[in-house]
Design a protein around this motif. Structure first.
Motif, PDB file in Angstrom:
ATOM      1  N   ARG A 181      25.464  -1.956 -13.636  1.00 48.62           N
ATOM      2  CA  ARG A 181      24.254  -2.527 -14.217  1.00 48.62           C
ATOM      3  C   ARG A 181      24.557  -3.287 -15.509  1.00 48.62           C
ATOM      4  NH1 ARG A 181      19.472  -0.410 -12.786  1.00 48.62           N
ATOM      5  NH2 ARG A 181      18.823  -0.169 -14.936  1.00 48.62           N
ATOM      6  N   GLY A 197      23.633  -7.127 -16.106  1.00 45.66           N
ATOM      7  CA  GLY A 197      22.777  -7.509 -17.217  1.00 45.66           C
ATOM      8  C   GLY A 197      21.523  -6.665 -17.282  1.00 45.66           C
ATOM      9  N   LEU A 198      21.474  -5.594 -16.494  1.00 50.24           N
ATOM     10  CA  LEU A 198      20.305  -4.712 -16.507  1.00 50.24           C
ATOM     11  C   LEU A 198      20.441  -3.632 -17.563  1.00 50.24           C
ATOM     12  CD1 LEU A 198      19.870  -4.437 -12.647  1.00 50.24           C
ATOM     13  CD2 LEU A 198      18.476  -5.762 -14.236  1.00 50.24           C
ATOM     14  N   PRO A 244      20.024 -11.319 -16.707  1.00 45.88           N
ATOM     15  CA  PRO A 244      20.613 -11.175 -15.366  1.00 45.88           C
ATOM     16  C   PRO A 244      20.545 -12.478 -14.580  1.00 45.88           C
ATOM     17  CG  PRO A 244      19.060  -9.401 -15.787  1.00 45.88           C
ATOM     18  CD  PRO A 244      19.024 -10.284 -16.979  1.00 45.88           C
TER      19      PRO A 244
END
Lengths: 350, 294, 282
Positions: free
Chosen positions: A48, A52-53, A73
């Motif tokens: 993640r 980009g989470l 993201p």
């Protein structure tokens, strides 16, 4: 297409909870890297972070030549396949595939072309007008794949994509995903907790434990030469037997263990490396009482009690032997199949 | 209090999203409530020329006022009566409907719609049925030798408003009891049957205890309903009479504020009512928190 | 035996049919009364069978009202009720959706504080703060207006809680997928969250509409101009205004018309209504 570089990546959550520490991986262009480890090992967090989470709190992440640490993201040129597919339940399959493209302002005809092409590739063409709930698990999985495909991204990220499928379908989709990935040659990062899935799919696999990398290597490297006790226990099923070396030294002739470092506290032996029958020349001889014989068709698992050892030892044979439970059996182990480990560091010796 | 594991980041957007709700709340809820609190410490003379700050005098006068004490008592009787009548009838219906398979939905349809009837209309309907000169009920009661007249008898008036208020609330209670009954696993009932419990015993030892959280919740909701939402029932029918017999607290706040123009006293009554709602809401919220895992 | 026996079922049906009869009775009586000429109510007991005057009575209330007693024709009051109910419903739903979205999908300073401000509205029903709220509305010049009828009632802790609860059950991955697909917060709200909430919105719509339609005390206070009378409060004016004994046939015709719209809403949207009710409070 692009390479992905994880340079000293780390993640510390608010409240000083550390999830990922010092991760270095160079993913080559077109390579399939599988992150594997038990639940809570940080593999999903790491994925993640790449997506980009999750924000990256330490280190640098590069996709291609770009440092993407602070990009959204959507700006990272990646596509992700989620564990529960995360299909938009109110949209048709077509719109599920098209949504991301629409948001990027791609022209209608181009969207249409890409959706049709992906649908063709995944054989979901006839479902384009359906809603996700009208599809079976396997079909949903394909739609989720399709959503990643249409984006034509630099990298695919897979977050345990097969864990919601039943065993048979899982094997089938495993093969399909791998074939598709090889054909497209898209760099991929794949997270799973299933070591068999990891072994079969990876170009290289990364074993994570407690947020740190235990070992990186090809499946065969990890299997035949695990660098830590953890990897040795995690990769391979049934798991590697760990015999205390003190016990072994009391059982067998000293010269049989001559090449094993004196420091070794444990000696690992894979269940399939123990052959039933008389000792071969230069091999280790062991004997134990058969507690339980588990026939499994083409192979069998023997659970043994070794005199003076508390843990049972498991042996895997490529046939079902004609032996009675309760009887004493003799085994031999080739010397080069011994894996010596240090207790303190958990590391392999020699 | 939770959010999503991952959230959007924007400095101003969440405030903009909250603004309409918060502004309405501040202007029409918080501000008037604080005004009520402030006014409850004031008293105007009869000509409205002078206003004095009287501390808790409005409150102490209230609790010395036999009319207010009477209103407290009336509210107590009315709330309990309404709650008990409505809940017991609803529970009976729910238990019966829950036995049905094919006819369950039809019965439900017939039992839910009174929820849609406004309390004021419910009041007028029952007021009509109990009308002393032409109503069907007084006519029938006369047959039993009872001379019904809610215009002169406080007891009759109280029974009338309780029936009207409870009638409207049956639907609500029924739906919750039915939902509660349906969530009881059949296997528990079967286990009790195997253990030799009779149908009657099964209800009181298995079903009813398992319903107790819902029963408790409904009790609070019904008391809140009877205390605050039944203004229309009273206002459209008995107007608090005869002789204060149905003058419940919310009705008295209204009369003292708008008809008798006794603002200080009305504000003090508002404050007391708010305190009661706060207590009831906290109890209710405790319950919600326990049941729903936030 | 756990299965139902025949006598038990017979008894249950008996209880339910009696129960339904009692529950329906008041409305039945009202409908019957609304079909009789005025003379029926002067002597004896109210009728239990329909009379011949239905059309005439309904025509009278809809077009003329009772001008002598200061009540306007019902037509206008029905319209006012409808506008007020719709304004309250749509207002409540919109501001609750937005605030629930903010509270669930953002982390920001004073989040808990705002949550409590909204929560407070649960504790302050209009009936208990009636005088000062009236003063505020009067000061803002909102007496005798649709804004005055609806806006003060649109703050809703209940709806905010329900939406918050529902949003919490929306899988995290949907928002993540949307972000990977390049959707910002408002786009996610519009494209994903709203369509997903549609059942909840509809369920709450039923409940809020009934709440709005059935408002009584509030319109009673802030409307002095018959132009803005709503039907539910209008009935009270009919019952008490003018003659000593109400004109029952007209009152009951009005009652039937006033009760009909929300009842129809419930009957046609029963499933949604039940869902909305039991899940709001759960």
């Amino acid at each position: 297409m692009a390479s992905i570089t994880l340079d000293n990546l780390g993640k510390v959550y608010a409240g000083n909870v550390r999830a990922v520490t010092d991760v270095n991986i160079d993913i080559k262009d077109g390579e399939m890297i599988v992150l594997v480890g038990p639940s809570g090992c940080g593999k999903s967090t790491l994925l993640r972070m790449v997506a980009g989470l999750e924000t990256i709190t330490e280190g640098t992440l590069k996709i291609g030549d770009r440092v993407v640490n602070h990009l959204e993201p959507a700006e990272r040129d990646i596509a992700m396949v989620f564990q529960n597919y995360a299909l938009y339940p109110h949209m048709t399959v077509y719109n599920n595939l098209a949504y991301g493209l629409k948001n990027r302002g791609i022209a209608k005809p181009e969207i249409d072309r890409r959706v049709k092409e992906a649908a063709e590739m995944l054989q979901i063409g006839q479902f384009l007008d359906r809603k996700p709930r009208q599809l079976s698990g396997g079909q949903r999985q394909r739609v989720a794949m399709g959503r990643a495909l249409v984006r034509e991204p630099a990298a695919f990220l897979f977050d345990e994509p097969l864990s919601n499928l039943d065993a048979k379908l899982r094997v089938q989709m495993r093969v399909e995903i791998r074939q598709l990935q090889k054909r497209l040659g898209t760099t991929s990062l794949y997270v799973t907790h299933d070591q068999l899935e990891a072994l079969t799919m990876a170009d290289r696999l990364v074993v994570l434990n407690g947020g740190r990398i235990e070992q990186i290597g090809t499946p065969m490297e990890l299997y035949s030469r695990p660098e830590t006790v953890f990897v040795a226990g995690f990769i391979g099923s049934p798991a590697m037997n760990m015999l205390p070396s003190d016990y072994l030294r009391g059982q067998v002739a000293a010269e049989a263990l001559a090449h094993v470092p004196a420091k070794a506290d444990f000696i690992g032996i894979r269940p399939e490396d123990m052959a039933l029958g008389p000792v071969q020349e230069g091999a280790l001889a062991l004997s134990g009482r058969l507690l339980l014989l588990e026939p499994a068709g083409a192979e069998s698992h023997l659970h043994l009690r070794f005199e003076g050892m508390s843990d049972t030892v498991v042996v895997r044979l490529p046939h079902v032997p004609d032996v009675a439970e309760g009887s004493m059996l003799n085994f031999s182990v080739p010397r080069d199949k011994l894996h010596p480990f240090d207790r303190e560091s958990g590391k392999r010796l020699a | 209090m939770q959010t999503k594991r991952m959230t959007f980041s924007s400095r101003w957007l969440p405030y903009a999203l909250l603004a309409p709700q918060v502004i309405v709340t501040l202007i029409f809820f918080i501000w008037p409530a604080s005004q009520a609190l402030y006014q409850s410490f004031l008293r105007q003379d009869i000509f409205g020329l002078r206003t004095d700050f009287v501390w808790f005098d409005n409150f102490s006068r209230l609790f010395a006022d036999p009319l207010y004490l009477n209103s407290l008592k009336v509210t107590f009787v009315f709330s309990l009566g309404t709650t008990f009548l409505s809940m017991s009838v609803a529970l009976l219906f729910a238990v019966m409907v829950n036995r049905m398979i094919r006819s369950r939905d039809s019965y439900t349809t017939f039992l839910v719609w009174p929820y849609a009837v406004a309390p004021a209309i419910a009041g007028v309907l029952w007021w009509f049925i109990f009308n002393p000169s032409i109503g069907i009920m007084p006519y029938m009661l006369k047959g039993f030798g009872y001379d019904w007249n809610h215009r002169s008898s406080g007891t009759d008036a109280m029974i009338l408003v309780i029936i009207a208020a409870a009638w409207k609330q049956i639907s609500y209670n029924f739906l919750f009891f039915l939902a509660g009954l349906q969530s009881i696993p059949q296997s528990l009932i079967e286990a009790a049957a195997i253990d030799g419990a009779s149908r009657f015993k099964r209800f009181w030892t298995i079903v009813f205890p398992l319903l107790s959280p819902i029963t408790f919740f409904l009790m609070v909701v019904n008391i809140v309903y009877a205390m605050f939402d039944t203004f229309g029932v009273i206002h459209a029918t008995t107007e608090g009479g005869p002789a204060q017999a149905t003058n419940i607290l919310v009705y008295k706040v209204y009369r003292d504020g708008f008809v008798n123009l006794n603002l200080g006293s009305s504000a003090a009554q508002s404050v007391i009512l708010m305190a009661i709602v706060v207590v009831l809401t906290v109890i209710q919220f405790r319950y919600i928190e326990r049941r729903v895992n936030y | 035996m756990v299965e139902n026996n025949r006598w038990g079922n017979f008894f249950a049906h008996l209880v339910l049919i009696l129960g339904v009869a009692i529950v329906i009775f008041p409305v039945y009586v009202a409908i019957v009364a609304s079909t009789h000429p005025p003379g029926t109510f002067i002597r004896g007991v109210m009728p239990l069978l329909p009379g011949p005057n239905a059309l005439e009575n309904y025509k009278t209330v809809i077009t003329e009202g009772r001008s002598r007693a200061g009540t306007p024709p019902i037509g206008g009051m029905l319209w006012n009720s409808f506008v007020m109910a719709m304004a309250i419903t749509i207002g409540k739903l919109s501001i609750s959706l937005l605030s629930a979205f903010a509270i669930v999908y953002f982390r920001f300073p004073f989040r808990i504080f705002f949550f409590w401000i909204i929560f407070l509205t649960l504790m302050l029903p209009v009936e208990v703060r009636i005088v000062p709220t009236f003063q505020v509305v009067a000061d803002l010049g909102m007496l005798n207006s649709f804004a005055g009828l609806s806006i003060p009632l649109i703050a809703s802790a209940t709806a905010t809680f329900l939406f918050r609860q529902f949003f919490m059950t929306v899988p995290e991955e949907l928002m993540e997928a949307a972000r990977v697909d390049g959707a910002g917060p408002m786009k996610f709200f519009k494209d994903i969250l709203l369509p997903l909430s549609i059942t909840n919105i509809a369920a709450l719509f039923v409940i809020m509409f009934i709440y709005g339609w059935n408002q009584y005390l509030w319109p009673l206070l802030i409307t002095t101009d018959p132009e803005y009378y709503t039907i539910v409060m209008g009935i009270q004016r009919m019952v008490t205004g003018g003659d000593s004994e109400p004109l029952w046939h007209l009152v009951m015709a009005t009652v039937v018309l006033a009760a009909l719209p929300p009842i129809l809403v419930i009957l046609f949207m029963q499933r949604l209504f039940v869902k909305g009710l039991t899940e709001t409070e759960k």
